[in-house]
Design an enzyme around this catalytic site. Structure first.
Site, PDB file in Angstrom:
ATOM      1  N   GLY A   1     -18.200  65.173 120.468  1.00  0.00           N
ATOM      2  CA  GLY A   1     -17.425  64.553 119.396  1.00  0.00           C
ATOM      3  C   GLY A   1     -16.232  65.393 118.996  1.00  0.00           C
TER       4      GLY A   1
ATOM      5  N   THR B   1     -12.743  65.040 119.742  1.00  0.00           N
ATOM      6  CA  THR B   1     -11.365  64.540 119.823  1.00  0.00           C
ATOM      7  C   THR B   1     -10.669  64.538 118.468  1.00  0.00           C
ATOM      8  OG1 THR B   1     -12.119  62.248 119.581  1.00  0.00           O
ATOM      9  CG2 THR B   1     -11.874  63.093 121.832  1.00  0.00           C
TER      10      THR B   1
ATOM     11  N   GLY C   1     -11.216  65.753 113.886  1.00  0.00           N
ATOM     12  CA  GLY C   1     -12.022  66.294 112.811  1.00  0.00           C
ATOM     13  C   GLY C   1     -12.534  67.699 113.058  1.00  0.00           C
ATOM     14  N   ILE C   2     -13.757  67.963 112.580  1.00  0.00           N
ATOM     15  CA  ILE C   2     -14.354  69.285 112.702  1.00  0.00           C
ATOM     16  C   ILE C   2     -14.539  69.666 114.165  1.00  0.00           C
ATOM     17  CG2 ILE C   2     -16.463  70.605 112.283  1.00  0.00           C
ATOM     18  CD1 ILE C   2     -16.714  69.154 109.594  1.00  0.00           C
ATOM     19  N   GLY C   3     -14.919  68.710 114.999  1.00  0.00           N
ATOM     20  CA  GLY C   3     -15.134  69.013 116.416  1.00  0.00           C
ATOM     21  C   GLY C   3     -13.888  69.533 117.092  1.00  0.00           C
TER      22      GLY C   3
ATOM     23  N   TYR D   1     -28.060  58.958 106.718  1.00  0.00           N
ATOM     24  CA  TYR D   1     -27.283  60.096 107.208  1.00  0.00           C
ATOM     25  C   TYR D   1     -28.002  61.404 106.877  1.00  0.00           C
ATOM     26  CZ  TYR D   1     -23.477  63.533 107.437  1.00  0.00           C
ATOM     27  OH  TYR D   1     -22.703  64.646 107.709  1.00  0.00           O
TER      28      TYR D   1
END
Length: 263
Positions: A14, A16, A18-20, A152
């Site tokens: 994941g 591509t 944000g945090i990743g 979540y």
């Protein structure tokens, strides 16, 4: 402290945005060969190009890690990893009574099983080489389950359980397994969540995100959202040789949202 990850291959799920993506950028800046993984080819290409433009080493794999077939596509393309960051995850704001079985299953498949599959595949090679780092991105929501995001929170709690148990399973191998617990962090997803409030108030997305923290996470000590780079910095340390005595841990970068001196 100079972190040198030269010669290490880091796979970030994941990654591509944000945090990743922030983690991938910092790992690449520390010398790692990073593997960007995402479902959209254009997004993967864009992320890889950005890291290369900053003189980092990066390549990409297009795969949907929310299912076993996508995981196998990644394994075929990248059989080995020294550093595995299980960042892939989804979230939403849905009441418990409106969250149906399929949504619970989708969250579990993406937020929990994706990391389980990747760790199961990559850790035997790490053990054979006598060194490895596995990092699960959990959340403060895995400790303080939000009433409006129960599904979540449950999956983020599961990340903590898997990482702690796997750390014990790999005791003495040179492979560490840890969980990182970010708090509210300013990403594209958070900006989208506050878009309606931005239109109504005229404030910026960052200002609205900070206000969300003060209103919905009043225990926050920093009283603001974290920056992606603040989360990525902790991940980069945990991925490094300097963290060799840290394993089985749940490391918070939550701005003090969890009102406790320990997890």
């Amino acid at each position: 402290m100079q972190i040198d990850l030269g010669g290490k291959t880091a796979i970030i799920s994941g990654s591509t945005g944000g945090i990743g993506l922030g983690i991938a950028r910092q790992l690449a800046a520390s010398g790692a060969d990073v593997v960007i993984v995402g479902r959209n080819a254009a997004s993967v290409d864009e992320a890889v190009a950005g890291i290369r433009a900053a003189n980092g080493k990066a390549r990409g794999v297009v795969a949907d890690l929310g299912n076993a077939e996508g995981a196998q596509a990644l394994f075929d393309a990248e059989p080995h990893a020294d550093i595995l960051v299980n960042n892939l995850g989804i979230y939403n704001d849905v009441d418990f009574y409106e969250t149906h079985d399929q949504e619970w299953l989708d969250f579990y498949e993406i937020n929990v099983l994706s990391g389980v599959r990747l760790a199961r595949h990559y850790t035997p090679g790490m053990v054979q080489r006598g060194w490895g780092r596995v990092i699960f991105l959990s959340s403060e929501s895995g400790v303080a389950i939000p009433a409006q995001m129960i599904n979540y929170g449950v999956t983020k709690a599961a990340n903590l359980a898997v990482s702690h148990g796997l750390a014990k399973r790999l005791a003495g191998t040179g492979v560490t397994v840890n969980a990182i617990l970010p708090g509210p962090t300013f990403t594209e997803g958070v900006a989208n969540l506050v878009a309606d409030a931005v239109r109504q108030s005229g404030r910026t997305a960052r200002e609205e995100a900070d206000e969300f923290v003060r209103r919905e996470r009043p225990s926050s000590i920093i009283q603001r959202v974290a920056e992606v780079d603040e989360v990525a910095a902790l991940v980069t340390y945990v991925a490094s040789p300097y963290s060799s005595a840290t394993t089985g841990a749940a490391l918070r970068v939550d701005g003090g949202v969890v009102d406790s001196m320990a997890i």
